[in-house]
Design a protein around this motif. Structure first.
Motif, PDB file in Angstrom:
ATOM      1  N   TYR A 169       0.841  -1.207   0.000  1.00  0.00           N
ATOM      2  CA  TYR A 169       0.000   0.000   0.000  1.00  0.00           C
ATOM      3  C   TYR A 169       0.875   1.255   0.000  1.00  0.00           C
ATOM      4  O   TYR A 169       0.598   2.220  -0.733  1.00  0.00           O
ATOM      5  CB  TYR A 169      -0.926   0.005   1.220  1.00  0.00           C
ATOM      6  N   LYS A 196      -5.151   8.699  -0.895  1.00  0.00           N
ATOM      7  CA  LYS A 196      -5.700   7.557  -0.162  1.00  0.00           C
ATOM      8  C   LYS A 196      -6.915   6.978  -0.876  1.00  0.00           C
ATOM      9  O   LYS A 196      -7.039   5.752  -1.033  1.00  0.00           O
ATOM     10  CB  LYS A 196      -6.077   7.998   1.256  1.00  0.00           C
ATOM     11  N   VAL A 199      -5.876   5.118  -4.172  1.00  0.00           N
ATOM     12  CA  VAL A 199      -5.232   3.826  -3.940  1.00  0.00           C
ATOM     13  C   VAL A 199      -6.236   2.803  -3.412  1.00  0.00           C
ATOM     14  O   VAL A 199      -6.286   1.663  -3.881  1.00  0.00           O
ATOM     15  CB  VAL A 199      -4.046   3.973  -2.965  1.00  0.00           C
ATOM     16  N   GLU A 200      -7.046   3.197  -2.445  1.00  0.00           N
ATOM     17  CA  GLU A 200      -8.023   2.257  -1.885  1.00  0.00           C
ATOM     18  C   GLU A 200      -9.080   1.870  -2.913  1.00  0.00           C
ATOM     19  O   GLU A 200      -9.564   0.737  -2.918  1.00  0.00           O
ATOM     20  CB  GLU A 200      -8.679   2.865  -0.645  1.00  0.00           C
ATOM     21  N   PHE A 203      -6.925  -0.506  -5.745  1.00  0.00           N
ATOM     22  CA  PHE A 203      -5.779  -1.289  -5.264  1.00  0.00           C
ATOM     23  C   PHE A 203      -5.462  -2.454  -6.187  1.00  0.00           C
ATOM     24  O   PHE A 203      -4.296  -2.682  -6.546  1.00  0.00           O
ATOM     25  CB  PHE A 203      -6.042  -1.798  -3.843  1.00  0.00           C
ATOM     26  N   GLN A 231      -1.150  -7.639   4.408  1.00  0.00           N
ATOM     27  CA  GLN A 231      -0.511  -6.990   3.268  1.00  0.00           C
ATOM     28  C   GLN A 231       0.848  -7.592   2.966  1.00  0.00           C
ATOM     29  O   GLN A 231       1.536  -8.093   3.855  1.00  0.00           O
ATOM     30  CB  GLN A 231      -0.322  -5.488   3.555  1.00  0.00           C
TER      31      GLN A 231
END
Length: 330
Positions: A169, A196, A199-200, A203, A231
């Motif tokens: 991440y 954020k 990316v979320e 992903f 992760q």
């Protein structure tokens, strides 16, 4: 991009075929593709690569003069391309374009200019956008080929900026943040959680884009993998040899500037990157990218303000600032 987002992108591909002149490359992006139920005011953004921007705008002005501000439409395609190249960062955007019950924004760029920015990061504007997941609607082999280089350069730059240990991440967040470093809009006109959310919301597409490159670095011994909770985590070699290899993957325009600084008294430029330490490389990369992003984002903002006219520019900026304010007060 997930299946639902891909479906929305394909649904909105209709305007491009029905409304606009043909293009050589097209991708859709934007936060509205990440949400299952985008609000009524949201726009899907497009990048359109065309062979001849002057000719394309000439045809589009005949078809869709209302897409342009009235004063820009009166001045013709030459003024449009002049603004894009001399004032902006090489791309001309038409926002708030209404098509049936949809609202879109499209940016037009010469396909050669797009490829050059992707390869050299000279403006680091659209190249930064293509480092993130997008939905390609009109594919172009040349752009696909140079963008594989772009993704490797983004990975190398991010590894130089990351600490010795980091999660998957963290890596994607760093890659995503490269094109926002120095962007003046992040101070007042962008969601503070933009990176954020990207990316979320993307992903798995990030994984599809970058895991093959990460495997190369693992095979070369630059990265080692471990786990951190659920992760994947990494530990990187921060030695001079590994750092030099990462730095040598960056655009030649960035490498030559550093080499020029280090060899200002020498008549010959070294053929390989000279990097004394990872900290030095990170400081230099951060400084160069911030400067390029700041210049490009400021130029593009001025171009948009002048080209779209006061009312449209105020409307667009008001929408952006409203979203930014909500992200800071929620």
């Amino acid at each position: 991009m997930d299946t639902a987002a891909a479906g929305r992108a394909l649904e909105l591909a209709g305007p491009l075929r029905d409304l606009l002149p043909p293009v050589d490359f097209c991708c859709a992006y934007g936060s509205s593709l990440l949400h299952a139920r985008p609000d009524e005011t949201s726009m899907v953004d497009y990048i359109l690569g065309v062979a001849d921007p002057l000719q394309w705008h000439s045809e589009n002005l005949e078809r869709n003069p209302e897409h342009y501000s009235s004063w820009m439409a009166r001045r013709g395609p030459g003024a449009v391309t002049w603004f894009a190249d001399r004032v902006g960062a090489g791309v001309y955007f038409n926002p708030f374009v209404q098509w049936r019950d949809k609202r879109i924004k499209y940016g037009v760029v010469g396909i050669k200019d797009l490829a050059m920015d992707v390869l050299t990061w000279d403006r680091f504007y659209l190249s930064g956008r293509l480092q993130k997941p997008v939905h390609v609607l009109v594919d172009n082999w040349d752009i696909r080929k140079v963008n594989t280089v772009n993704l490797k350069m983004a990975t190398s730059a991010s590894l130089l900026l990351l600490p010795q240990e980091f999660t998957e991440y963290d890596l994607y967040a760093k890659i995503c943040s490269l094109s926002y470093m120095g962007d003046l809009r992040m101070l007042f006109a962008e969601d503070k959680d933009k990176v954020k959310k990207i990316v979320e919301g993307s992903f798995q597409p990030f994984q599809l884009m970058y895991r093959p490159l990460l495997q190369e670095y693992i095979s070369d011994g630059i990265l080692k993998t471990s786990t951190y909770g659920q992760q994947k985590a990494f530990k990187q070699d921060c030695g001079v040899s590994a750092t030099s290899e990462l730095f040598s993957s960056l655009p030649w325009t960035i490498q030559r500037k550093l080499q020029g600084r280090l060899t200002s008294n020498s008549k010959e430029m070294p053929t390989h990157a000279i990097v004394a330490s990872k900290d030095m490389a990170a400081r230099y990369v951060r400084t160069v990218l911030r400067r390029r992003v700041m210049v490009s984002s400021a130029r593009q903002a001025v171009c948009g303000l002048l080209a779209s006219g006061g009312a449209v520019a105020a409307r667009y900026m008001g929408k952006k600032m409203s979203k930014a304010w909500k992200s800071r007060t929620s």
